[in-house]
Design an enzyme around this catalytic site. Structure first.
Site, short mmCIF file in Angstrom:
data_model
loop_
_atom_site.label_atom_id
_atom_site.label_comp_id
_atom_site.label_asym_id
_atom_site.label_seq_id
_atom_site.Cartn_x
_atom_site.Cartn_y
_atom_site.Cartn_z
N VAL A 84 4.19 2.57 -10.44
CA VAL A 84 3.21 1.66 -9.85
C VAL A 84 3.35 1.70 -8.32
CG1 VAL A 84 2.33 -0.69 -9.78
CG2 VAL A 84 3.32 0.21 -11.91
N VAL A 86 1.15 1.34 -4.36
CA VAL A 86 -0.01 1.03 -3.52
C VAL A 86 0.30 1.51 -2.11
CG1 VAL A 86 -1.47 -0.77 -2.53
CG2 VAL A 86 -0.67 -0.97 -4.90
N ARG A 92 -3.01 -5.70 0.07
CA ARG A 92 -3.85 -6.90 0.11
C ARG A 92 -5.34 -6.55 0.11
NH1 ARG A 92 0.59 -8.18 3.32
NH2 ARG A 92 1.83 -9.90 2.47
N ARG A 93 -5.68 -5.45 -0.53
CA ARG A 93 -7.09 -5.11 -0.70
C ARG A 93 -7.49 -5.07 -2.17
NH1 ARG A 93 -9.14 0.04 2.26
NH2 ARG A 93 -10.91 -0.61 0.99
N LEU A 96 -3.71 -3.23 -6.55
CA LEU A 96 -2.93 -3.46 -7.76
C LEU A 96 -3.71 -4.29 -8.77
CD1 LEU A 96 -0.33 -3.12 -9.32
CD2 LEU A 96 0.60 -5.12 -8.13
N SER A 120 10.33 -3.77 -9.86
CA SER A 120 11.12 -3.53 -8.65
C SER A 120 11.19 -4.79 -7.79
CB SER A 120 10.52 -2.38 -7.84
OG SER A 120 9.17 -2.66 -7.50
N GLU A 121 10.16 -5.64 -7.87
CA GLU A 121 10.14 -6.91 -7.15
C GLU A 121 9.73 -8.00 -8.12
OE1 GLU A 121 8.45 -6.99 -3.13
OE2 GLU A 121 8.07 -4.86 -3.37
N TYR A 125 4.76 -9.45 -10.94
CA TYR A 125 4.09 -9.23 -12.21
C TYR A 125 3.87 -10.49 -13.03
CZ TYR A 125 4.56 -4.35 -11.11
OH TYR A 125 4.46 -3.13 -10.48
N PHE A 407 12.71 2.64 -17.06
CA PHE A 407 11.73 3.72 -16.90
C PHE A 407 10.89 3.45 -15.67
CE2 PHE A 407 10.42 0.58 -20.06
CZ PHE A 407 9.25 0.10 -19.54
#
Length: 407
Positions: A84, A86, A92-93, A96, A120-121, A125, A407
């Site tokens: 994933v 961006v 911020r457009r 995602l 990752s952050e 999600y 993964f």
């Protein structure tokens, strides 16, 4: 002022895999060697890929791998999100958000009930409906002295297993034991070879090749580990997976790991929260929990299908008021009725007993998080007294969910 062209979302063809991988490396600040890049290309080639395009330029990427996830009492297909990315020029457009919306449209058309990912952050999600499906503990054992145990280890001989023979030996055993806990992905022989038995660890090139120690004929347990030498003294043992049929087998494997020469520390990452070692060790100063973090995130793409697919520990009859900002079909009031282990889940106009976001329902789905704890945290609303306790009793699992397959 610069005018941005409308974003377009669609497939990423195989002819653009190098471009997609370059975007991923840009986002994650990576510059891998050729062999690692080749591995990533092979994985990306196996993915279903969605791209975000600004004109013809690829500015966003999302891939999914085909997995099957164990649940309480069964299993379901559960695509795993990966790669994933961006572009930093397009934050911020809505890149995602658009990628996830495209993904959910595809899941709806295919009848996909679940999805999963490693984040990752952490904050990203949850807003897309993913809840924490598993949690992992990080353990450290002081192995400068013999491991103190409260139970007698299994004294059957241990043996080291050749890496080439490992998938055939460990695969069937893992497949059997993974059914005992929710959150575990099925492994192919190719997955064993590419993810678990590679010579060089991707995160630390000072670690040894993988070692496998096994106990019992037929197999009653195994540990997969690597070792690392110390710069000026004893080294360390790094455990990646340990499975055992009984506490005595587990004790024998842990004792072995803690007795490896020229090491004074065992490091174990991502162990289950209900790790038996924490109870059968005789000295908790010797066996310490050094960290805890969320593991696999789970998304209930089709709440009704997901709830009907798992087993239940008790009967329950409750009305859930579910919020889902991304998948409208999941939102609304539904009566969850479980009788004799079989669940029905149907729309209703009856008053809600519990109100919650699909994210919280996902966190409780595999047995990881108690609904009562979420009520006390203020993120689930209990309209009927003891409704949370009733749902928790139905969702209860003998073992907590756990996974080690990133993964």
């Amino acid at each position: 002022m610069e005018q941005h062209s409308p974003l377009r979302f669609g497939e990423v063809p195989e002819t653009r895999l190098d471009e997609a991988l370059d975007l991923n490396y840009l986002v994650f600040h990576e510059s891998p060697k050729d062999d690692k890049r080749k591995k990533h290309l092979d994985v990306l080639r196996e993915c279903t890929r969605i791209g975000a395009y600004d004109g013809d330029r690829l500015v966003g990427l999302l891939g999914t791998l085909d997995f099957t996830l164990s649940l309480p009492g069964g299993e379901l297909p559960s695509p795993g999100l990966t790669f994933v990315s961006v572009a930093p020029t397009h934050r911020r457009r809505g890149v995602l958000t658009g990628l996830i919306a495209e993904l959910y449209r595809g899941f709806g058309a295919a009848g996909t009930p679940l999805a999963c990912l490693w984040a990752s952050e952490d904050p990203i999600y949850g807003r897309f409906g993913f809840g924490t499906g598993t949690t992992g503990l990080h353990l450290t054992i002081d192995s400068s002295r013999p491991l103190a145990l409260r139970i007698a280890p299994d004294e059957r001989p241990l043996r080291l297993v050749d890496k080439a023979e490992a998938p055939a030996l460990l695969g069937p055993y893992y497949e059997r034991t993974r059914a005992e806990r929710g959150g575990r992905t099925a492994r192919t022989q190719a997955w064993w070879q590419s993810e678990w038995l590679v010579e060089e660890d991707q995160e630390d090139d000072e670690l040894s090749p993988p070692r496998i120690v096994a106990l019992g004929e037929p197999l009653a347990g195994y540990a997969l580990y690597r070792t690392k030498g110390g710069d000026d003294g004893p080294g360390s043992v790094h455990l990646f997976e340990l499975e055992a049929d009984t506490p005595a087998v587990a004790a024998a494997l842990w004792r072995y790991l803690a007795s490896i020469d020229l090491s004074n520390r065992v490091v174990a990452w991502g162990r289950p929260v209900d790790e038996p070692l924490l109870h059968f060790c005789a000295d908790r100063d010797q066996v310490r929990v050094t960290g805890q973090q969320p593991g696999l995130r789970v998304r209930l793409v089709d709440v009704a299908a997901a709830l009907r697919a798992r087993s239940w520990a008790a009967d329950v009859d409750l009305v859930l008021d579910v919020r889902d900002a991304q998948i409208p079909a999941n939102a609304g009031r539904f009566r969850l009725a479980v009788a004799d282990g079989t669940a029905t889940y149907e729309p209703t106009e009856a008053p809600a007993d519990l109100a919650l976001d699909v994210r919280e329902l996902a966190s409780a789905y595999l047995g990881e998080t108690a609904i009562g704890a979420l009520v006390r945290a203020g993120v689930v609303t209990e309209h009927t007294a003891r409704a949370a306790a009733a749902l928790d009793a139905a969702l209860r699992t003998e073992l907590l969910p756990h996974t080690m397959d990133e993964f």
